[in-house]
Enzyme design. Structure first.
Site, PDB file in Angstrom:
ATOM      1  CD  GLN A 125      -4.356 -11.161  -8.107  1.00 45.47           C
ATOM      2  OE1 GLN A 125      -4.207 -11.845  -9.106  1.00 45.47           O
ATOM      3  NE2 GLN A 125      -3.546 -10.160  -7.812  1.00 45.47           N
ATOM      4  CG  ASP A 160       0.426 -10.375 -16.808  1.00 47.99           C
ATOM      5  OD1 ASP A 160      -0.204  -9.369 -17.159  1.00 47.99           O
ATOM      6  OD2 ASP A 160       0.474 -10.785 -15.632  1.00 47.99           O
ATOM      7  CD  GLU A 204       0.997  -4.175 -14.496  1.00 50.62           C
ATOM      8  OE1 GLU A 204       0.267  -4.919 -15.178  1.00 50.62           O
ATOM      9  OE2 GLU A 204       1.072  -4.235 -13.264  1.00 50.62           O
TER      10      GLU A 204
END
Ligand SMILES: [Zn+2]
Length: 233
Positions: A125, A160, A204
């Site tokens: 990240q 995701d 999202e």
């Protein structure tokens, strides 16, 4: 869609997730401490995904230790986007079966969903954040990319999803299917539309988070966020 735009979309999908935490530019010491007026706590790492109060909450105010890593990461048997790195194909064990069931059920309805980015270590990240600053500048990065330690991806409980066109937005068959059905498998759309004042993150449609079927169904039916659910408990 031109190639440049496609590239931007692909990169954006990778970097946006668990994001939009506007936390400033300094390195953050992740402890039970205050940072720029915000209480920053260290989550209880032993309570990863219990139904109820033990649900792990990671957001702009609740961070994870730099060394936090789920001990039972596995790569689920689902199709992934080619560009997805090995590390980010992993989820915690508890998520494997529900995720495989979700992807297979979609496929049975001719909806092809691809895994894109699930677990990300603190270091990954951090790298994503740095790369984004280089590519898109500080302002964009502050608005769209989670600081290391404050990304839900570090829990291994979120993934995701994308589609073959790498264009996963509301109104596509894939995003609409996911929104309508993911709770049946124990997942929630973690950052729903119109809730960014609560989650701190823009809509999202691709980012789903495992919370278990019971909690997911409750959250889905009431149209609330994980933050609101935990507030009610
Ligand atoms: Zn995400």
């Amino acid at each position: 869609m031109n190639k440049g735009f496609k590239n931007i979309l692909a990169v954006s999908t990778i970097i946006i997730c668990g994001s939009l935490y506007i936390l400033g530019n300094n390195e953050i010491a992740i402890n039970n401490t205050r940072y720029k007026g915000m209480e920053i706590s260290l989550n209880d790492k032993t309570n990863v995904v219990e139904e109820g109060n033990g649900l792990l909450l990671v957001n702009s105010k609740l961070g994870l230790d730099t060394k936090y890593k789920p001990k039972d990461l596995e790569i689920p048997n689902i199709p992934f986007a080619n560009e997805s790195q090995t590390e980010e194909r992993q989820v915690t064990k508890i998520v494997v079966k529900p995720l495989e069931d979700l992807i297979n059920s979609a496929k049975a309805e001719e909806i092809i969903l691809l895994g894109n980015s699930a677990y990300r270590s603190y270091d990954l990240q951090k790298r994503i954040y740095k790369d984004s600053v280089k590519a898109y500048g500080k302002k964009y990065t502050e608005d769209y990319v989670a600081k290391a330690g404050f990304s839900e991806h570090q829990t291994g409980l979120a993934i995701d999803i994308t589609n073959e066109h790498r264009y996963f937005v509301k109104g596509t068959n894939e995003a609409d299917w996911l929104e309508k059905n993911c709770y049946k498998f124990g997942f929630i759309i973690r950052y729903p539309e119109g809730k960014n004042d609560i989650t701190g993150i823009a809509y999202e449609p691709w980012h789903i988070r495992y919370v278990g079927e019971q909690v997911a169904t409750y959250i889905h039916n009431k149209g609330i966020t994980l933050e609101e659910y935990l507030e009610e408990q």
